[in-house]
Design a protein around this motif. Sequence first.
Motif, PDB file in Angstrom:
ATOM      1  N   ALA A   1       0.874  -1.229   0.036  1.00  0.00           N
ATOM      2  CA  ALA A   1       0.157   0.098  -0.179  1.00  0.00           C
ATOM      3  C   ALA A   1       0.795   1.387   0.101  1.00  0.00           C
ATOM      4  CB  ALA A   1      -1.003  -0.003   1.281  1.00  0.00           C
ATOM      5  N   ALA A   2       1.949   1.273   0.428  1.00  0.00           N
ATOM      6  CA  ALA A   2       2.977   2.416   0.765  1.00  0.00           C
ATOM      7  C   ALA A   2       3.709   2.557  -0.597  1.00  0.00           C
ATOM      8  CB  ALA A   2       3.780   2.303   2.013  1.00  0.00           C
ATOM      9  N   THR A   3       4.015   1.541  -1.290  1.00  0.00           N
ATOM     10  CA  THR A   3       4.851   1.623  -2.604  1.00  0.00           C
ATOM     11  C   THR A   3       4.708   2.837  -3.350  1.00  0.00           C
ATOM     12  OG1 THR A   3       5.316  -0.999  -2.252  1.00  0.00           O
ATOM     13  CG2 THR A   3       5.680   0.331  -4.579  1.00  0.00           C
ATOM     14  N   PRO A   4       3.470   3.232  -3.708  1.00  0.00           N
ATOM     15  CA  PRO A   4       3.071   4.179  -4.616  1.00  0.00           C
ATOM     16  C   PRO A   4       3.760   5.648  -4.026  1.00  0.00           C
ATOM     17  CG  PRO A   4       1.311   3.042  -4.742  1.00  0.00           C
ATOM     18  CD  PRO A   4       2.245   2.474  -3.681  1.00  0.00           C
ATOM     19  N   ALA A   5       3.753   5.834  -2.728  1.00  0.00           N
ATOM     20  CA  ALA A   5       4.316   7.026  -2.061  1.00  0.00           C
ATOM     21  C   ALA A   5       5.661   7.037  -1.991  1.00  0.00           C
ATOM     22  CB  ALA A   5       3.442   7.268  -0.854  1.00  0.00           C
ATOM     23  N   LEU A   6       6.151   5.794  -1.991  1.00  0.00           N
ATOM     24  CA  LEU A   6       7.527   5.747  -1.671  1.00  0.00           C
ATOM     25  C   LEU A   6       8.308   5.718  -2.919  1.00  0.00           C
ATOM     26  CD1 LEU A   6       7.659   2.793   0.894  1.00  0.00           C
ATOM     27  CD2 LEU A   6       8.212   5.131   1.277  1.00  0.00           C
ATOM     28  N   LYS A   7       7.540   5.453  -4.129  1.00  0.00           N
ATOM     29  CA  LYS A   7       8.236   5.539  -5.518  1.00  0.00           C
ATOM     30  C   LYS A   7       8.553   7.230  -5.568  1.00  0.00           C
ATOM     31  CE  LYS A   7       6.270   2.116  -8.104  1.00  0.00           C
ATOM     32  NZ  LYS A   7       5.266   1.833  -9.322  1.00  0.00           N
ATOM     33  N   GLU A   8       7.635   8.000  -5.325  1.00  0.00           N
ATOM     34  CA  GLU A   8       7.792   9.540  -5.289  1.00  0.00           C
ATOM     35  C   GLU A   8       9.003  10.219  -4.523  1.00  0.00           C
ATOM     36  OE1 GLU A   8       4.116  11.515  -4.670  1.00  0.00           O
ATOM     37  OE2 GLU A   8       2.929  10.033  -6.039  1.00  0.00           O
ATOM     38  N   THR A   9       9.259   9.647  -3.504  1.00  0.00           N
ATOM     39  CA  THR A   9      10.416  10.106  -2.556  1.00  0.00           C
ATOM     40  C   THR A   9      11.521   9.215  -2.800  1.00  0.00           C
ATOM     41  OG1 THR A   9       9.574   8.911  -0.800  1.00  0.00           O
ATOM     42  CG2 THR A   9       8.541  11.041  -1.045  1.00  0.00           C
ATOM     43  N   GLN A  10      11.507   8.018  -3.565  1.00  0.00           N
ATOM     44  CA  GLN A  10      12.708   7.229  -3.355  1.00  0.00           C
ATOM     45  C   GLN A  10      13.063   6.704  -1.922  1.00  0.00           C
ATOM     46  OE1 GLN A  10      15.752   8.720  -5.883  1.00  0.00           O
ATOM     47  NE2 GLN A  10      15.053   7.523  -7.730  1.00  0.00           N
ATOM     48  N   GLY A  11      11.989   6.215  -1.361  1.00  0.00           N
ATOM     49  CA  GLY A  11      12.095   6.123  -0.051  1.00  0.00           C
ATOM     50  C   GLY A  11      12.594   4.800   0.502  1.00  0.00           C
ATOM     51  N   ALA A  12      12.496   4.269   1.796  1.00  0.00           N
ATOM     52  CA  ALA A  12      13.098   3.207   2.336  1.00  0.00           C
ATOM     53  C   ALA A  12      11.991   2.399   3.207  1.00  0.00           C
ATOM     54  CB  ALA A  12      13.948   3.471   3.383  1.00  0.00           C
ATOM     55  N   ILE A  13      11.966   1.056   3.015  1.00  0.00           N
ATOM     56  CA  ILE A  13      11.137   0.121   3.818  1.00  0.00           C
ATOM     57  C   ILE A  13      12.216  -0.605   4.907  1.00  0.00           C
ATOM     58  CG2 ILE A  13       9.756  -1.932   3.999  1.00  0.00           C
ATOM     59  CD1 ILE A  13       9.273  -1.228   1.010  1.00  0.00           C
ATOM     60  N   VAL A  14      11.967  -0.861   5.888  1.00  0.00           N
ATOM     61  CA  VAL A  14      12.695  -1.415   7.237  1.00  0.00           C
ATOM     62  C   VAL A  14      11.535  -2.280   7.777  1.00  0.00           C
ATOM     63  CG1 VAL A  14      13.993  -1.400   9.044  1.00  0.00           C
ATOM     64  CG2 VAL A  14      14.361   0.399   7.459  1.00  0.00           C
ATOM     65  N   ASN A  15      12.030  -3.466   7.532  1.00  0.00           N
ATOM     66  CA  ASN A  15      11.139  -4.697   8.023  1.00  0.00           C
ATOM     67  C   ASN A  15      11.890  -5.105   9.484  1.00  0.00           C
ATOM     68  OD1 ASN A  15       9.319  -4.550   5.846  1.00  0.00           O
ATOM     69  ND2 ASN A  15      10.762  -5.801   4.705  1.00  0.00           N
ATOM     70  N   ILE A  16      10.932  -5.461  10.667  1.00  0.00           N
ATOM     71  CA  ILE A  16      11.708  -5.903  11.740  1.00  0.00           C
ATOM     72  C   ILE A  16      11.392  -7.455  11.739  1.00  0.00           C
ATOM     73  CG2 ILE A  16      11.832  -5.551  14.283  1.00  0.00           C
ATOM     74  CD1 ILE A  16      12.641  -2.990  12.306  1.00  0.00           C
ATOM     75  N   ALA A  17      12.364  -8.334  11.837  1.00  0.00           N
ATOM     76  CA  ALA A  17      11.988  -9.617  11.962  1.00  0.00           C
ATOM     77  C   ALA A  17      12.623  -9.964  13.318  1.00  0.00           C
ATOM     78  CB  ALA A  17      12.926 -10.261  10.585  1.00  0.00           C
ATOM     79  N   SER A  18      13.546 -10.803  13.613  1.00  0.00           N
ATOM     80  CA  SER A  18      13.956 -11.357  14.788  1.00  0.00           C
ATOM     81  C   SER A  18      14.952 -12.324  14.472  1.00  0.00           C
ATOM     82  CB  SER A  18      12.739 -12.177  15.628  1.00  0.00           C
ATOM     83  OG  SER A  18      13.278 -12.822  16.686  1.00  0.00           O
ATOM     84  N   ILE A  19      15.982 -12.559  15.576  1.00  0.00           N
ATOM     85  CA  ILE A  19      16.931 -13.454  15.451  1.00  0.00           C
ATOM     86  C   ILE A  19      16.364 -14.700  15.410  1.00  0.00           C
ATOM     87  CG2 ILE A  19      17.094 -14.155  17.968  1.00  0.00           C
ATOM     88  CD1 ILE A  19      20.090 -13.445  15.728  1.00  0.00           C
ATOM     89  N   SER A  20      14.967 -14.868  15.677  1.00  0.00           N
ATOM     90  CA  SER A  20      14.250 -16.198  15.661  1.00  0.00           C
ATOM     91  C   SER A  20      14.191 -16.643  14.264  1.00  0.00           C
ATOM     92  CB  SER A  20      12.989 -16.253  16.618  1.00  0.00           C
ATOM     93  OG  SER A  20      13.188 -16.134  17.934  1.00  0.00           O
ATOM     94  N   GLY A  21      14.173 -15.610  13.166  1.00  0.00           N
ATOM     95  CA  GLY A  21      14.271 -15.923  11.830  1.00  0.00           C
ATOM     96  C   GLY A  21      15.283 -16.295  11.139  1.00  0.00           C
ATOM     97  N   LEU A  22      16.474 -16.083  11.990  1.00  0.00           N
ATOM     98  CA  LEU A  22      17.766 -16.543  11.492  1.00  0.00           C
ATOM     99  C   LEU A  22      18.170 -17.868  12.027  1.00  0.00           C
ATOM    100  CD1 LEU A  22      19.571 -13.311  11.536  1.00  0.00           C
ATOM    101  CD2 LEU A  22      18.877 -14.332   9.391  1.00  0.00           C
ATOM    102  N   ARG A  23      17.814 -18.137  13.334  1.00  0.00           N
ATOM    103  CA  ARG A  23      18.087 -19.497  13.967  1.00  0.00           C
ATOM    104  C   ARG A  23      17.028 -20.203  14.657  1.00  0.00           C
ATOM    105  NH1 ARG A  23      22.600 -17.626  18.459  1.00  0.00           N
ATOM    106  NH2 ARG A  23      22.258 -19.972  18.942  1.00  0.00           N
ATOM    107  N   ALA A  24      17.006 -21.452  14.628  1.00  0.00           N
ATOM    108  CA  ALA A  24      15.778 -21.937  15.157  1.00  0.00           C
ATOM    109  C   ALA A  24      15.991 -22.133  16.492  1.00  0.00           C
ATOM    110  CB  ALA A  24      15.463 -23.565  14.658  1.00  0.00           C
ATOM    111  N   SER A  25      14.705 -22.179  17.373  1.00  0.00           N
ATOM    112  CA  SER A  25      14.839 -22.319  18.807  1.00  0.00           C
ATOM    113  C   SER A  25      13.600 -23.153  19.096  1.00  0.00           C
ATOM    114  CB  SER A  25      14.913 -20.886  19.515  1.00  0.00           C
ATOM    115  OG  SER A  25      14.938 -21.082  20.811  1.00  0.00           O
ATOM    116  N   THR A  26      13.670 -23.533  20.314  1.00  0.00           N
ATOM    117  CA  THR A  26      12.282 -24.211  20.829  1.00  0.00           C
ATOM    118  C   THR A  26      11.005 -23.307  21.236  1.00  0.00           C
ATOM    119  OG1 THR A  26      12.854 -24.012  23.145  1.00  0.00           O
ATOM    120  CG2 THR A  26      13.583 -26.030  22.083  1.00  0.00           C
ATOM    121  N   LEU A  27      10.126 -23.870  20.978  1.00  0.00           N
ATOM    122  CA  LEU A  27       8.449 -22.967  21.037  1.00  0.00           C
ATOM    123  C   LEU A  27       8.214 -21.763  20.330  1.00  0.00           C
ATOM    124  CD1 LEU A  27       8.985 -22.963  24.967  1.00  0.00           C
ATOM    125  CD2 LEU A  27       8.092 -24.758  23.528  1.00  0.00           C
ATOM    126  N   ARG A  28       9.025 -21.767  19.083  1.00  0.00           N
ATOM    127  CA  ARG A  28       8.860 -20.628  18.036  1.00  0.00           C
ATOM    128  C   ARG A  28       8.323 -21.129  16.684  1.00  0.00           C
ATOM    129  NH1 ARG A  28      12.011 -19.055  22.050  1.00  0.00           N
ATOM    130  NH2 ARG A  28      12.489 -17.029  22.666  1.00  0.00           N
TER     131      ARG A  28
END
Length: 252
Positions: free
Chosen positions: A117-144
């Motif tokens: 939804a934000a891409t059209p507005a970000l095109k106009e400014t050549q903006g940035a997207i920063v997504n927040i993942a987690s260390i749990s997306g890089l290495r497996a662990s219990t209960l996740r």
Amino acid sequence: MTQKIAIVTGAARGIGLATTRLFLRESWQVAMVDRDEDALLEAASELTGVLPIVADVAKPDAVRNAIQQVSDHFGRLDALVNNAGVADFGPIEETDFARWRRVMDTNIDGVFLMSQAATPALKETQGAIVNIASISGLRASTLRVAYGTSKAAVIHLTKQQAAELGEYGIRANCVCPGPVRTKLAMAVHTPDIIAAYHDAIPLNRYGTEEEIGEVIVFLCSEKASYVTGQIVASDGGFESTGVGLPSLRGQS
């Protein structure tokens, strides 16, 4: 110079609120998005230069409305920080499909919907997207099983965004926080868990919300103008290590 505008989701508390404050310190204005209306309005009431928007990022209509509010109020968008997330921990056998979907709805669907939804507005400014993942997306662990899988999906989605949106000048990067000293974490982490984290982290401590926010704001800034498609683990070295660190410390 035109004042820059950021959207931060999950902005009512934690990393999202810390990131909002850091943007304000850098003279940005911020649209604070959160589905917890009471917490959001309380947080926003103490800040100047913010627009609180109550919205659930997992709902397409709510997302479209949020982006429209930003456009109507600010007239531009320079950065989108997809921070909203659901933390759910439990064994695979006890994670039914409803529980799985609840995590995926916010953690990956919300990132996809907000970014699209934000891409059209970000095109106009050549903006940035920063997504927040987690260390749990890089290495497996219990209960996740749901949480970790959702964050791994965010990491790959970031690379897709960088590959496809780069031709418009839009940069997309991902921050993977390690253990962070939040009020919630300190309330639920037992002394044994805290000691185990300290043993596994080369810097021998938890991070702070502000330390994560500093990385996010940097990636949205002109200082990172040639950085895209990157996965940054802000984790005190946690992801880089294996077994043996406590023994090594014992020899020093």
